[in-house]
Design a protein around this motif. Sequence first.
Motif, PDB file in Angstrom:
ATOM      1  N   VAL A  43       0.975  -1.253   0.053  1.00 41.88           N
ATOM      2  CA  VAL A  43      -0.003   0.123   0.019  1.00 41.88           C
ATOM      3  C   VAL A  43       0.992   1.161   0.020  1.00 41.88           C
ATOM      4  CG1 VAL A  43      -1.824   1.400   1.173  1.00 41.88           C
ATOM      5  CG2 VAL A  43      -1.813  -1.341   1.244  1.00 41.88           C
ATOM      6  N   VAL A  44       0.466   2.215  -0.994  1.00 44.98           N
ATOM      7  CA  VAL A  44       1.057   3.444  -0.941  1.00 44.98           C
ATOM      8  C   VAL A  44       0.088   4.368  -0.629  1.00 44.98           C
ATOM      9  CG1 VAL A  44       2.667   5.094  -2.360  1.00 44.98           C
ATOM     10  CG2 VAL A  44       2.817   2.871  -2.878  1.00 44.98           C
ATOM     11  N   SER A  45       0.160   4.976   0.548  1.00 40.03           N
ATOM     12  CA  SER A  45      -0.720   5.821   1.176  1.00 40.03           C
ATOM     13  C   SER A  45      -0.337   7.273   0.601  1.00 40.03           C
ATOM     14  CB  SER A  45      -0.741   5.815   2.740  1.00 40.03           C
ATOM     15  OG  SER A  45       0.303   6.315   3.088  1.00 40.03           O
ATOM     16  N   PRO A  46      -1.578   7.915   0.542  1.00 38.35           N
ATOM     17  CA  PRO A  46      -0.902   9.582  -0.042  1.00 38.35           C
ATOM     18  C   PRO A  46      -0.032  10.249   0.966  1.00 38.35           C
ATOM     19  CG  PRO A  46      -3.512   9.091   0.060  1.00 38.35           C
ATOM     20  CD  PRO A  46      -2.804   8.000   0.826  1.00 38.35           C
ATOM     21  N   ALA A  47       0.197   9.906   2.034  1.00 35.72           N
ATOM     22  CA  ALA A  47       0.969  10.577   2.853  1.00 35.72           C
ATOM     23  C   ALA A  47       2.487   9.961   2.719  1.00 35.72           C
ATOM     24  CB  ALA A  47       0.909  10.353   4.610  1.00 35.72           C
ATOM     25  N   ARG A  48       2.574   8.741   2.159  1.00 35.98           N
ATOM     26  CA  ARG A  48       3.940   8.220   1.960  1.00 35.98           C
ATOM     27  C   ARG A  48       4.589   8.417   0.483  1.00 35.98           C
ATOM     28  NH1 ARG A  48       3.650   2.191   3.015  1.00 35.98           N
ATOM     29  NH2 ARG A  48       5.716   2.143   2.491  1.00 35.98           N
ATOM     30  N   VAL A  49       3.823   9.044  -0.465  1.00 35.73           N
ATOM     31  CA  VAL A  49       3.800   9.065  -1.852  1.00 35.73           C
ATOM     32  C   VAL A  49       5.424   9.462  -2.187  1.00 35.73           C
ATOM     33  CG1 VAL A  49       3.447  10.142  -4.213  1.00 35.73           C
ATOM     34  CG2 VAL A  49       1.804   8.962  -2.772  1.00 35.73           C
ATOM     35  N   GLN A  50       5.741  10.547  -1.764  1.00 37.63           N
ATOM     36  CA  GLN A  50       7.329  11.299  -2.084  1.00 37.63           C
ATOM     37  C   GLN A  50       8.137  10.169  -1.482  1.00 37.63           C
ATOM     38  OE1 GLN A  50       7.465  13.847  -4.279  1.00 37.63           O
ATOM     39  NE2 GLN A  50       5.034  13.780  -4.130  1.00 37.63           N
ATOM     40  N   ALA A  51       7.982   9.681  -0.118  1.00 39.57           N
ATOM     41  CA  ALA A  51       9.048   9.006   0.338  1.00 39.57           C
ATOM     42  C   ALA A  51       9.264   7.693  -0.246  1.00 39.57           C
ATOM     43  CB  ALA A  51       8.745   8.520   1.846  1.00 39.57           C
ATOM     44  N   PHE A  52       8.161   7.178  -0.934  1.00 37.54           N
ATOM     45  CA  PHE A  52       8.160   5.730  -1.574  1.00 37.54           C
ATOM     46  C   PHE A  52       8.860   6.061  -3.000  1.00 37.54           C
ATOM     47  CE2 PHE A  52       6.161   3.187  -4.929  1.00 37.54           C
ATOM     48  CZ  PHE A  52       6.660   2.176  -4.530  1.00 37.54           C
ATOM     49  N   LEU A  53       8.570   7.173  -3.562  1.00 40.88           N
ATOM     50  CA  LEU A  53       9.270   7.451  -5.039  1.00 40.88           C
ATOM     51  C   LEU A  53      10.654   7.847  -4.903  1.00 40.88           C
ATOM     52  CD1 LEU A  53       6.344   9.233  -6.732  1.00 40.88           C
ATOM     53  CD2 LEU A  53       7.271   6.988  -7.148  1.00 40.88           C
ATOM     54  N   THR A  54      11.129   8.354  -4.002  1.00 42.51           N
ATOM     55  CA  THR A  54      12.410   9.186  -4.071  1.00 42.51           C
ATOM     56  C   THR A  54      13.369   8.149  -4.140  1.00 42.51           C
ATOM     57  OG1 THR A  54      11.606  10.983  -2.506  1.00 42.51           O
ATOM     58  CG2 THR A  54      13.809  10.619  -2.659  1.00 42.51           C
ATOM     59  N   PRO A  55      13.711   6.938  -3.661  1.00 43.80           N
ATOM     60  CA  PRO A  55      14.831   6.177  -4.002  1.00 43.80           C
ATOM     61  C   PRO A  55      14.584   5.187  -5.330  1.00 43.80           C
ATOM     62  CG  PRO A  55      13.420   5.365  -2.020  1.00 43.80           C
ATOM     63  CD  PRO A  55      12.914   6.502  -2.485  1.00 43.80           C
ATOM     64  N   LEU A  56      13.316   5.415  -5.498  1.00 41.90           N
ATOM     65  CA  LEU A  56      13.145   4.216  -6.826  1.00 41.90           C
ATOM     66  C   LEU A  56      14.195   4.476  -7.934  1.00 41.90           C
ATOM     67  CD1 LEU A  56       9.455   3.728  -7.119  1.00 41.90           C
ATOM     68  CD2 LEU A  56      10.992   2.408  -6.106  1.00 41.90           C
ATOM     69  N   PRO A  57      14.719   3.325  -8.572  1.00 39.61           N
ATOM     70  CA  PRO A  57      15.365   3.632  -9.891  1.00 39.61           C
ATOM     71  C   PRO A  57      14.525   4.394 -10.802  1.00 39.61           C
ATOM     72  CG  PRO A  57      15.866   1.455  -8.983  1.00 39.61           C
ATOM     73  CD  PRO A  57      14.592   2.106  -8.325  1.00 39.61           C
ATOM     74  N   VAL A  58      14.847   5.453 -11.478  1.00 38.12           N
ATOM     75  CA  VAL A  58      14.304   6.009 -12.789  1.00 38.12           C
ATOM     76  C   VAL A  58      13.691   5.015 -13.672  1.00 38.12           C
ATOM     77  CG1 VAL A  58      15.968   6.499 -14.349  1.00 38.12           C
ATOM     78  CG2 VAL A  58      14.133   8.007 -13.937  1.00 38.12           C
ATOM     79  N   SER A  59      14.217   3.802 -13.691  1.00 42.71           N
ATOM     80  CA  SER A  59      13.759   2.830 -14.764  1.00 42.71           C
ATOM     81  C   SER A  59      12.008   2.128 -14.521  1.00 42.71           C
ATOM     82  CB  SER A  59      14.777   1.449 -14.939  1.00 42.71           C
ATOM     83  OG  SER A  59      14.924   0.998 -13.485  1.00 42.71           O
ATOM     84  N   ARG A  60      11.825   2.537 -13.222  1.00 40.25           N
ATOM     85  CA  ARG A  60      10.387   2.100 -12.766  1.00 40.25           C
ATOM     86  C   ARG A  60       9.344   2.934 -13.347  1.00 40.25           C
ATOM     87  NH1 ARG A  60      10.717  -1.756  -8.690  1.00 40.25           N
ATOM     88  NH2 ARG A  60       8.460  -1.981  -8.986  1.00 40.25           N
ATOM     89  N   VAL A  61       9.700   3.897 -13.686  1.00 38.60           N
ATOM     90  CA  VAL A  61       8.823   4.920 -14.471  1.00 38.60           C
ATOM     91  C   VAL A  61       8.389   4.428 -15.710  1.00 38.60           C
ATOM     92  CG1 VAL A  61       8.447   7.439 -15.151  1.00 38.60           C
ATOM     93  CG2 VAL A  61       9.855   7.062 -13.111  1.00 38.60           C
ATOM     94  N   PRO A  62       6.953   4.092 -15.937  1.00 36.31           N
ATOM     95  CA  PRO A  62       6.738   3.705 -17.084  1.00 36.31           C
ATOM     96  C   PRO A  62       7.213   4.628 -18.500  1.00 36.31           C
ATOM     97  CG  PRO A  62       4.807   3.787 -15.734  1.00 36.31           C
ATOM     98  CD  PRO A  62       6.046   4.451 -14.859  1.00 36.31           C
ATOM     99  N   GLY A  63       7.803   3.828 -19.416  1.00 36.18           N
ATOM    100  CA  GLY A  63       8.252   4.597 -20.696  1.00 36.18           C
ATOM    101  C   GLY A  63       9.560   4.814 -20.572  1.00 36.18           C
ATOM    102  N   VAL A  64      10.269   4.731 -19.567  1.00 38.05           N
ATOM    103  CA  VAL A  64      11.704   4.613 -19.540  1.00 38.05           C
ATOM    104  C   VAL A  64      12.349   3.265 -19.590  1.00 38.05           C
ATOM    105  CG1 VAL A  64      13.585   5.548 -17.907  1.00 38.05           C
ATOM    106  CG2 VAL A  64      11.371   6.815 -17.931  1.00 38.05           C
ATOM    107  N   GLY A  65      12.558   2.953 -20.608  1.00 46.21           N
ATOM    108  CA  GLY A  65      13.383   2.002 -21.220  1.00 46.21           C
ATOM    109  C   GLY A  65      14.889   2.064 -21.228  1.00 46.21           C
TER     110      GLY A  65
END
Length: 355
Positions: free
Chosen positions: A162-184
């Motif tokens: 679960v990604v709650s609204p309050a956790r969105v930024q903290a969840f996204l920040t460390p993710l590899p940019v490859s996890r963004v759809p369209g980033v091959g």
Amino acid sequence: MRKILHIDMDAFYASVEQRDDPSLRGRPVVVAWRGGRSVVVAASYEARPYGVHSAMPAARAERLCPDAIFVPPDFPRYKAISRQVREIFHEYTDLVQPLSLDEAYLDVTEPKIPSPSATATAQAIRAAIRERTGLTASAGAAPNKFLAKIASDWNKPDGLFVVSPARVQAFLTPLPVSRVPGVGKVMQGRLEGLGVRTVGDLRALELAELRAHFGTFGERLYERARGIDERPVQPHQPVQSISSEDTFETDLLLDELDEAIRRLAGKTWAATRKTDRVGRTVVLKLKTDRFRILTRSHTPEVLPASAAELAEIALALRARVDLPDDTRYRLAGVGLSGFRDRAEVPDQPLLFEQA
């Protein structure tokens, strides 16, 4: 604020085979036809540590995992189970957007069955799937589709994240940019050239800079880095494209593809007869023996009125392939794209005649 679920069946095709044949349970199962030209449709979790994954050549999968058990796909059976799963989805919400036989988005902001939260709804759906099908599903719950899809992959298999609204930024920040759809791989390399390796790095770039480097896709990158995705769950998505393709037993030269292209055009044309929309653009897809993919397309002034006309346009597109004459091709495909409602297409008397 929306409450969106992304539900993804775990190793769906392979799990169905293991469910229906107890001798396959706990063993590396590869769903694929045998043969040098076949590709892997699905791999069980027991096969994946060997590097086996969907869409790889079956021959390579066999080399990576010599003990793998190959099972031919049974799509009518998979489709029947997929319908059963979707019936479960619709018990909780009418806002269901299937992406394939084994995954879908659900908007459970206002579920049909009273529930204290999206998390509880996801748990109830997963429990119903297990009880009625004997299969497991993973789910992600989040404020939008982008985040829910990432979350559903977080605790696979048989997990919920679960990604709650309050956790969105903290969840996204460390993710590899490859996890963004369209980033091959290509886009990832371009972003790394700008010093961007994580979503947090991406968030540090201004919108104007992203637009300058990536055009309109830069706007999407800007939004995704901030967890913004306003796309609604769309239960009734109109047809956008229809195609048929085939991998050959032996590689063929370009001028040897006539029979295959005509056959594929016939299959695509037959599929278009099942929709009320009309495809405007003819697409020819080719894959070389070195796995290079080419597409050529044409939007004729007068749309094809039969399978034969579709085939002639696809055959003519070969003239726009500029590879050496001795290039061999392992796959061909014929498709129609740019679909519109029939009412939007100028009147053409022959357009809707059956082939």
